[in-house]
Design a protein around this motif. Structure first.
Motif, mmCIF file in Angstrom:
data_model
loop_
_atom_site.group_PDB
_atom_site.id
_atom_site.type_symbol
_atom_site.label_atom_id
_atom_site.label_comp_id
_atom_site.label_asym_id
_atom_site.label_seq_id
_atom_site.Cartn_x
_atom_site.Cartn_y
_atom_site.Cartn_z
ATOM 1 N N TRP A 134 3.471 -7.794 0.892
ATOM 2 C CA TRP A 134 3.116 -7.232 -0.408
ATOM 3 C C TRP A 134 1.886 -7.937 -0.973
ATOM 4 O O TRP A 134 0.994 -7.301 -1.545
ATOM 5 N N GLU A 135 1.829 -9.246 -0.804
ATOM 6 C CA GLU A 135 0.684 -10.003 -1.299
ATOM 7 C C GLU A 135 -0.602 -9.567 -0.593
ATOM 8 O O GLU A 135 -1.663 -9.463 -1.229
ATOM 9 N N ALA A 163 3.836 0.037 -4.005
ATOM 10 C CA ALA A 163 5.145 -0.357 -4.532
ATOM 11 C C ALA A 163 6.264 0.465 -3.899
ATOM 12 O O ALA A 163 7.348 -0.064 -3.594
ATOM 13 N N TRP A 166 6.478 -0.956 -0.107
ATOM 14 C CA TRP A 166 6.979 -2.325 0.015
ATOM 15 C C TRP A 166 8.263 -2.532 -0.794
ATOM 16 O O TRP A 166 8.946 -3.530 -0.618
ATOM 17 N N GLY A 167 8.602 -1.577 -1.648
ATOM 18 C CA GLY A 167 9.869 -1.675 -2.375
ATOM 19 C C GLY A 167 11.067 -1.446 -1.474
ATOM 20 O O GLY A 167 12.192 -1.832 -1.812
ATOM 21 N N ARG A 173 13.345 -3.667 -7.046
ATOM 22 C CA ARG A 173 12.175 -4.234 -6.371
ATOM 23 C C ARG A 173 10.972 -3.294 -6.504
ATOM 24 O O ARG A 173 9.857 -3.733 -6.783
ATOM 25 N N THR A 174 11.203 -2.006 -6.343
ATOM 26 C CA THR A 174 10.112 -1.037 -6.419
ATOM 27 C C THR A 174 9.442 -1.059 -7.787
ATOM 28 O O THR A 174 8.217 -1.165 -7.901
ATOM 29 N N LEU A 177 7.767 -4.577 -8.435
ATOM 30 C CA LEU A 177 6.480 -4.748 -7.761
ATOM 31 C C LEU A 177 5.395 -3.922 -8.441
ATOM 32 O O LEU A 177 4.245 -4.355 -8.542
ATOM 33 N N GLN A 180 4.267 -5.831 -11.426
ATOM 34 C CA GLN A 180 3.528 -7.015 -10.985
ATOM 35 C C GLN A 180 2.097 -6.672 -10.587
ATOM 36 O O GLN A 180 1.187 -7.488 -10.722
#
Length: 245
Positions: A134-135, A163, A166-167, A173-174, A177, A180
């Protein structure tokens, strides 16, 4: 990437009010030649409207995109229009897709294939195929699309796609992210939350996000503050079943 929330609230330049005034002032109004601006090629208010277009056309992304087009043309241009069409198709596709990547692939069929928006969506999907973190995705998006306005469709669409991928099917999480990632955080989270909600279904949503609301929502829309969420859902279902009349 700093997040600023709603473009309408912070910039004071939402294109929506002027769009509605134009539409309601005449039944036969000429389409003005609009100069593209950050808000008109932006995504916030348009993509929040797009979710409803997708909800009332479950499993029918083309119909959802066409409805979104009629709405977006009131106030947006170019990628602002494409962004709402794409988001509507994405939500509609989620009703018959699993996982999120399948919905994303379906939504691409309803975006002009040579548009910058289509390029952005494909780019982020390709990055996910390379199995980066994700980063890594955030760095890639910032370097490639960070020069756009914080309300522009393209950079925010890139975050939405990232998102969702990678969620990995986790609702919290979705959405987490998404926020974020920064930029137009509330609009982006509304889109990813809508898609994740459809993919998971009601039973798949964490109770900690539902129970504290007590089936009510606050709204600045006149006549709808403290509405019951279940009543709003029922209204949406009626539109989906009976059609838009």
């Amino acid at each position: 990437m700093p997040g600023r929330g709603c473009c309408c609230c912070h910039s004071g330049r939402s294109t929506r009010p002027s769009g509605w005034r134009t539409a309601t002032s005449s039944t036969d109004w000429p389409r003005p030649r609009r100069r593209p601006t950050a808000t008109r090629t932006g995504s916030g208010s348009a993509r929040r409207s797009a979710a409803t277009s997708g909800w009332v056309h479950p499993g029918a992304p083309r119909a959802a995109a066409l409805l979104a087009y009629q709405d977006a043309c009131l106030s947006h241009t170019e990628n602002g229009i494409y962004g709402e069409m794409w988001a509507a198709a994405l939500v509609a596709s989620a009703f018959t897709a699993s996982p999120a990547r399948e919905a994303l692939e379906s939504s691409l069929e309803h975006v002009p294939p040579r548009s910058r928006l289509a390029d952005v969506i494909r780019d982020v999907m390709n990055q996910h195929s390379l199995r980066g973190t994700w980063e890594d995705a955030l760095v890639h998006i910032q370097e490639r699309y960070g020069h756009y306005s914080w309300v522009h469709t393209l950079n925010n669409a890139a975050l939405v796609v990232a998102a969702l991928l990678w969620g990995e099917g986790d609702y919290a999480r979705t959405v987490g992210l998404t926020v974020q990632g920064g930029w137009d955080t509330d609009s982006n989270a509304a889109t990813t939350g809508s898609v994740a909600d459809v993919l998971l279904g009601t039973s798949g949503l964490p109770a900690r996000f539902i129970d504290p609301l007590h089936d009510h929502t606050r709204s600045a829309l006149f006549g709808f503050d403290n509405s019951r969420i279940s009543d709003l859902a029922a209204r949406t279902i009626r539109l989906a079943v009976d059609g838009l009349r």
